[in-house]
Design a protein around this motif. Structure first.
Motif, PDB file in Angstrom:
ATOM      1  N   GLU A   1       0.831  -1.211   0.000  1.00  0.00           N
ATOM      2  CA  GLU A   1       0.000   0.000   0.000  1.00  0.00           C
ATOM      3  C   GLU A   1       0.866   1.262   0.000  1.00  0.00           C
ATOM      4  N   LEU A   2       2.012   1.214   0.713  1.00  0.00           N
ATOM      5  CA  LEU A   2       2.914   2.357   0.706  1.00  0.00           C
ATOM      6  C   LEU A   2       3.468   2.611  -0.693  1.00  0.00           C
ATOM      7  N   LEU A   3       3.851   1.517  -1.359  1.00  0.00           N
ATOM      8  CA  LEU A   3       4.373   1.663  -2.723  1.00  0.00           C
ATOM      9  C   LEU A   3       3.288   2.149  -3.678  1.00  0.00           C
ATOM     10  N   ALA A   4       2.077   1.648  -3.470  1.00  0.00           N
ATOM     11  CA  ALA A   4       0.968   2.104  -4.311  1.00  0.00           C
ATOM     12  C   ALA A   4       0.697   3.595  -4.098  1.00  0.00           C
ATOM     13  N   GLU A   5       0.806   4.021  -2.834  1.00  0.00           N
ATOM     14  CA  GLU A   5       0.610   5.442  -2.543  1.00  0.00           C
ATOM     15  C   GLU A   5       1.703   6.297  -3.186  1.00  0.00           C
ATOM     16  N   ARG A   6       2.940   5.753  -3.235  1.00  0.00           N
ATOM     17  CA  ARG A   6       4.028   6.489  -3.865  1.00  0.00           C
ATOM     18  C   ARG A   6       3.775   6.644  -5.363  1.00  0.00           C
ATOM     19  N   LEU A   7       3.291   5.587  -6.001  1.00  0.00           N
ATOM     20  CA  LEU A   7       2.950   5.686  -7.421  1.00  0.00           C
ATOM     21  C   LEU A   7       1.844   6.727  -7.642  1.00  0.00           C
TER      22      LEU A   7
ATOM     23  N   GLU B   1       2.055   5.172 -17.984  1.00  0.00           N
ATOM     24  CA  GLU B   1       3.025   4.209 -17.457  1.00  0.00           C
ATOM     25  C   GLU B   1       2.880   4.077 -15.934  1.00  0.00           C
ATOM     26  N   ILE B   2       2.694   5.201 -15.264  1.00  0.00           N
ATOM     27  CA  ILE B   2       2.546   5.139 -13.805  1.00  0.00           C
ATOM     28  C   ILE B   2       1.261   4.396 -13.433  1.00  0.00           C
ATOM     29  N   LYS B   3       0.183   4.619 -14.164  1.00  0.00           N
ATOM     30  CA  LYS B   3      -1.069   3.916 -13.895  1.00  0.00           C
ATOM     31  C   LYS B   3      -0.892   2.412 -14.113  1.00  0.00           C
ATOM     32  N   ASN B   4      -0.188   2.055 -15.182  1.00  0.00           N
ATOM     33  CA  ASN B   4       0.058   0.624 -15.437  1.00  0.00           C
ATOM     34  C   ASN B   4       0.931   0.020 -14.342  1.00  0.00           C
ATOM     35  N   LYS B   5       1.878   0.806 -13.839  1.00  0.00           N
ATOM     36  CA  LYS B   5       2.723   0.327 -12.758  1.00  0.00           C
ATOM     37  C   LYS B   5       1.885   0.073 -11.508  1.00  0.00           C
ATOM     38  N   SER B   6       0.906   0.946 -11.267  1.00  0.00           N
ATOM     39  CA  SER B   6       0.027   0.749 -10.112  1.00  0.00           C
ATOM     40  C   SER B   6      -0.787  -0.526 -10.259  1.00  0.00           C
ATOM     41  N   LYS B   7      -1.281  -0.783 -11.457  1.00  0.00           N
ATOM     42  CA  LYS B   7      -2.032  -2.014 -11.696  1.00  0.00           C
ATOM     43  C   LYS B   7      -1.127  -3.227 -11.520  1.00  0.00           C
ATOM     44  N   GLU B   8       0.088  -3.136 -12.007  1.00  0.00           N
ATOM     45  CA  GLU B   8       1.050  -4.248 -11.877  1.00  0.00           C
ATOM     46  C   GLU B   8       1.351  -4.538 -10.413  1.00  0.00           C
ATOM     47  N   LEU B   9       1.498  -3.465  -9.615  1.00  0.00           N
ATOM     48  CA  LEU B   9       1.749  -3.649  -8.191  1.00  0.00           C
ATOM     49  C   LEU B   9       0.542  -4.290  -7.507  1.00  0.00           C
ATOM     50  N   ALA B  10      -0.640  -3.860  -7.879  1.00  0.00           N
ATOM     51  CA  ALA B  10      -1.844  -4.409  -7.254  1.00  0.00           C
ATOM     52  C   ALA B  10      -2.031  -5.887  -7.599  1.00  0.00           C
ATOM     53  N   SER B  11      -1.700  -6.260  -8.831  1.00  0.00           N
ATOM     54  CA  SER B  11      -1.875  -7.657  -9.249  1.00  0.00           C
ATOM     55  C   SER B  11      -0.718  -8.547  -8.809  1.00  0.00           C
ATOM     56  N   GLY B  12       0.426  -8.008  -8.435  1.00  0.00           N
ATOM     57  CA  GLY B  12       1.590  -8.792  -8.022  1.00  0.00           C
ATOM     58  C   GLY B  12       1.747  -8.810  -6.523  1.00  0.00           C
ATOM     59  N   ALA B  13       2.476  -7.827  -5.995  1.00  0.00           N
ATOM     60  CA  ALA B  13       2.739  -7.781  -4.556  1.00  0.00           C
ATOM     61  C   ALA B  13       1.458  -7.616  -3.760  1.00  0.00           C
ATOM     62  N   GLY B  14       0.500  -6.927  -4.289  1.00  0.00           N
ATOM     63  CA  GLY B  14      -0.762  -6.751  -3.577  1.00  0.00           C
ATOM     64  C   GLY B  14      -1.512  -8.060  -3.428  1.00  0.00           C
TER      65      GLY B  14
END
Length: 502
Positions: free
Chosen positions: A49-55, A146-159
């Motif tokens: 969640e912290l990383l998602a907030e940073r994105l 790109e940042i939005k896609n990175k957020s989706k990638e984080l949510a589907s992976g580490a999240g």
């Protein structure tokens, strides 16, 4: 280290004389927050969640840049419209433009240069608007995606792996609580329980679930480490793209500012290149026939002419300087010099001098001679008795007065006397007279018609010549100028009479 359980009193129904049974409940000890707890208190989603907030923060930062560039792009469009208003102020030809040289290098050429450069400013702002919209904003828009896609990638992976960890921890916690219940009742039941409730079996089940939990936790840990390492590279990419976007932004906006400066500089250079006397020289060349020639001589009265100039009515019968004794008996000034004129209109005018330019030549005294009485000459002196009909102050304060004159010589006095008698003897002009003659020969009828009214002092005795002997002048008197018969009245002659009263 496993969580400890507290005991809670409860009665077991159905057994006579049964004692209260303590039921195990979950309680977090002070050591449960340690890293070696079977079920850590920390939320496995905290890191993701912290990383998602940073994105999300980076996405908003890029959004700010997009808004900034977009606002600048709109301003460029607005500036283009505003400069169109500026151009409109000088779009029309110059009023009274014929006063300016239409060739390049003058004021008209300067305004044409201003129109061209202002149009260039309009085009520059329009071009900058297109460049910002077509080149800079797309860079930031791609970075935003790109940042939005990175957020989706984080949510589907580490999240997602964090959710698996949380699920495994909940399962382990349930079995630990079940083990606690059966170990707490082990002493009271005397060890009698089912095979599935055997604390040994339950403990092994806890170990089994702990193994699955640890696998999920380690997988989530490795995923987060990979994401964190990837974040460093990704943020470097974000910063690099932002730098590229701002570099392009500066290239277009800064270049546009330099072009504006160059256009204004060109206007200034064109204005400074206009020679100071360029317009005036051309104006003089174009309007030489209308402007005053500085080399032409000044006008003089001597060379001027006007209608009725030198008409016979304007030519003096006689004029010159005479001395006149002051009418104020108390005055000690004696005689004063003046300029006198006898006109064809039968007036004797007195002026201070013969200058027509310094002041308006208004008579100081005006005597209508047909209403006056003249005494015979006595040397260079002669007298005239009459009323001052001028509009001066003296004429309003006095009636008939006796004026004592002194000429330069006795001959001059006779000229004045004869000139006055010739004018008075002519009488009023009639239709039978020559149109060019101001006077005509005297006749008894004319003399009778021009008789002045009889004064009170004249009823007792006939008028005698006024006493003029024994008087001396104080100033030199110029000789009078007498109009010749040809000048005064062509084709006519004035015949003097022997009478003293004219």
């Amino acid at each position: 280290m496993l969580r400890t359980n507290t005991k809670m009193s409860a009665e077991k129904p159905g057994l006579p004389g049964s004692h209260p049974v303590t039921m195990p409940l979950r309680q977090t000890s002070t050591s449960s927050a340690m890293s070696d707890d079977a079920v850590p208190v920390t939320d496995p989603k905290n890191t993701s969640e912290l990383l998602a907030e940073r994105l999300q923060a980076w996405k908003h930062a890029v959004g700010y840049l997009e808004a900034y560039v977009g606002a600048t792009e709109k301003i460029q469009k607005a500036h283009a419209k505003e400069y169109e208003k500026v151009l409109k102020t000088i779009s029309d030809p110059l009023k009274e433009g014929h006063h300016f040289d239409q060739n390049l290098g003058g004021i008209a050429g300067l305004f044409e240069n201003m129109r061209q450069n202002t149009q260039g400013m309009i085009n520059t702002h329009i071009e900058t608007e297109k460049n910002l919209k077509g080149s800079v904003l797309p860079i930031l828009d791609r970075l935003h995606k790109e940042i939005k896609n990175k957020s989706k990638e984080l949510a589907s992976g580490a999240g997602k792996s964090a959710k698996e960890v949380e699920k495994a921890r909940n399962t382990t916690q349930k079995h630990i609580e079940l083990l606690g219940q059966h170990t707490a009742g082990f002493g009271s039941s005397g060890g009698r329980m089912t095979a599935n409730d055997d604390p040994y079996i339950l403990q092994r089940g806890v170990y089994h679930r702990l193994g699955k939990q640890v696998i999920e936790e380690n997988n989530n840990k490795h995923d987060l480490i990979a994401v964190q390492q990837n974040f460093a590279q990704f943020e470097s990419h974000v910063v690099e793209v932002i730098q590229q976007a701002l570099m392009s932004f500066n290239q277009f906006v800064g270049g546009q500012a330099q072009k504006i400066e160059q256009l204004y500089g060109d206007i200034l250079g064109t204005a400074q290149a206009v020679p100071l006397n360029f317009e005036w020289t051309g104006f003089v060349e174009r309007n030489g026939a209308i402007l005053v020639d500085p080399n032409s001589p000044d006008r003089t009265i001597d060379g001027m002419s006007f209608p009725n100039q030198n008409h016979h009515a304007t030519r003096a019968v006689i004029e010159g300087t005479l001395e006149r004794k002051s009418r104020n008996k108390l005055s000690m000034s004696g005689y004063s010099t003046g300029y006198y004129v006898v006109t064809p209109s039968k007036y004797l005018h007195e002026f201070k001098d013969s200058d027509n330019l310094r002041k308006d030549p208004t008579p100081e005294i005006s005597i209508y001679l047909p209403d006056a009485v003249i005494g015979s000459t006595s040397g260079e002196k002669f007298n005239v008795k009459g009323k001052d009909v001028s509009k001066g102050i003296g004429s309003k304060l006095s009636g008939s007065s006796e004026f004592q004159f002194k000429a330069h010589t006795a001959a001059d006095a006779n000229k004045w006397y004869e000139a006055i008698r010739s004018v008075v003897g002519a009488g009023p002009a009639t239709g039978a007279m020559s149109p060019t003659s101001p006077v005509s020969p005297a006749s008894p009828i004319d003399n009778k018609a021009s008789q002045p009214p009889v004064y009170a002092e004249e009823k007792q005795a006939a008028p005698a010549p006024l006493q003029t002997s024994g008087m001396t002048g104080q100033q030199t008197v110029a000789s009078p100028t007498v109009a010749s018969p040809a000048q005064a009245a062509p084709g006519s002659a004035a015949t003097p009479t022997a009478a003293n009263k004219i």
